[in-house]
Design an enzyme around this catalytic site. Structure first.
Site, PDB file in Angstrom:
ATOM      1  N   HIS A  37      -0.460  -7.756   5.157  1.00  0.00           N
ATOM      2  CA  HIS A  37      -0.541  -8.330   3.805  1.00  0.00           C
ATOM      3  C   HIS A  37       0.445  -9.490   3.674  1.00  0.00           C
ATOM      4  O   HIS A  37       0.114 -10.539   3.116  1.00  0.00           O
ATOM      5  CB  HIS A  37      -0.171  -7.283   2.746  1.00  0.00           C
ATOM      6  CG  HIS A  37      -1.102  -6.117   2.645  1.00  0.00           C
ATOM      7  ND1 HIS A  37      -0.741  -4.836   2.986  1.00  0.00           N
ATOM      8  CD2 HIS A  37      -2.390  -6.039   2.222  1.00  0.00           C
ATOM      9  CE1 HIS A  37      -1.749  -4.010   2.760  1.00  0.00           C
ATOM     10  NE2 HIS A  37      -2.776  -4.716   2.307  1.00  0.00           N
ATOM     11  N   GLY A 148      -8.046 -11.179   4.635  1.00  0.00           N
ATOM     12  CA  GLY A 148      -7.863 -10.912   6.061  1.00  0.00           C
ATOM     13  C   GLY A 148      -9.191 -10.757   6.787  1.00  0.00           C
ATOM     14  O   GLY A 148     -10.142 -10.204   6.234  1.00  0.00           O
ATOM     15  N   SER A 186      -2.925  -1.371   8.779  1.00  0.00           N
ATOM     16  CA  SER A 186      -3.722  -0.912   7.646  1.00  0.00           C
ATOM     17  C   SER A 186      -2.868   0.047   6.828  1.00  0.00           C
ATOM     18  O   SER A 186      -2.063   0.809   7.385  1.00  0.00           O
ATOM     19  CB  SER A 186      -4.962  -0.171   8.162  1.00  0.00           C
ATOM     20  OG  SER A 186      -5.532   0.584   7.118  1.00  0.00           O
TER      21      SER A 186
END
Ligand code: AMP
Length: 281
Positions: A37, A148, A186
């Site tokens: 992120h 992404g 993740s």
């Protein structure tokens, strides 16, 4: 970093900034932030005057109730991480603030992109994604938005939505950020058991091997080869591996020289569903 929970307050602040000619780079997230992120936030910050991040676990994009309930929430740490990369604004609305009493998706037509891969296994998922991203775009009115390639199908679907609805925002795709052992970062990785975390890098290792073999085997043979590799790995259950055209996301049967392809994969590591993909050509 300014934190807003109320959409009208955020809207007022950002339109003020726009009137001062400040450009806005937006990164929508569901929180439980990690380096992947942050790589998007850094890019938004570098290319715009203001980087704005949203954290919202969007109920309408979850087909699996338990996944929604158990989705990791690490707000205090998220704030620290965002401050460490000089994020300017965080939008952290409640479900009521976004949906009022009607927690439901709009229906979208993404020219068939929504019926491939994740669309086959996650009912209504992309209607939920389209609903929340369009709502957030309307509140923020960003110049650019960063997504992404980890969720490559989502990225293509957002591009399609922007094109079809003539939304005034540029969509930027960002490379997949990985752990040192290759596992795609993740938020769900934190929910893996120790055993599953240990075997999870097998996913990317297999994708890399498939990439090497691409061109020496046809699409069907290569798909079968990947399926065979996962049969040897009892802790990982392959949901699908597909070689698909990057533009249409349709499964490729014949490889054409002027098209770009990716291998897409979804795997269950115990209860946790992981996805990844790799550029093949
Ligand atoms: P999420 O919080 O999972 O909804 O992700 C928010 C955004 O971060 C999406 O555009 C994702 O594709 C992106 N993202 C998540 N993980 C990664 C990663 N490992 N590398 C690059 N982008 C990512």
């Amino acid at each position: 970093m300014k934190i807003f929970k109320i959409k009208s307050e955020l809207k007022d602040f950002l339109s003020q900034q726009k009137s001062l000619d400040k450009s806005i780079g937006f990164v929508p997230t569901m929180g439980a932030l990690h380096e992947g992120h942050l790589s998007l936030v850094k890019r938004a910050k570098k290319k715009n005057d203001l980087a704005v991040v949203s954290i919202f676990v969007n109920p309408t994009q979850f087909d699996n109730k338990e996944d929604l309930v158990k989705y990791p929430k690490t707000f205090d740490n998220d704030v620290k991480l965002l401050e460490s990369v000089d994020c300017d604004v965080l939008f952290f609305p409640s479900v009521e603030e976004i949906y009022a009493e009607n927690i439901a998706s709009d229906k979208f037509d993404f020219d068939g992109l929504e019926h491939q891969m994740e669309g086959k296994f996650r009912d209504g998922h992309f209607d939920g994604v389209g609903t929340i991203v369009k709502t957030l775009f309307e509140i923020l009115n960003p110049d650019k938005a960063y997504f992404g390639k980890k969720d490559f199908q989502q990225l293509q679907i957002i591009k399609k939505m922007v094109e079809k609805h003539n939304l005034p925002v540029k969509i930027k795709g960002c490379d997949i950020y990985r752990e040192d052992d290759g596992l795609a970062m993740s938020s769900r990785n934190t929910r893996l058991t120790k055993e599953h975390r240990e075997v999870a890098p097998f996913i990317y290792k297999t994708l890399k091997k498939a990439k090497k073999k691409f061109g020496t085997k046809n699409a069907n043979e290569l798909t079968q080869w990947v399926e065979k590799q996962f049969k040897k790995q009892p802790l990982l259950e392959l949901e699908y591996f597909t070689i698909a055209d990057e533009k249409t996301l349709q499964t490729a049967t014949v490889i054409e020289p002027n098209k770009k392809y990716r291998g897409f994969i979804a795997v269950f590591a115990g209860e946790i569903r992981l996805i990844d993909n790799i550029r093949l050509k």
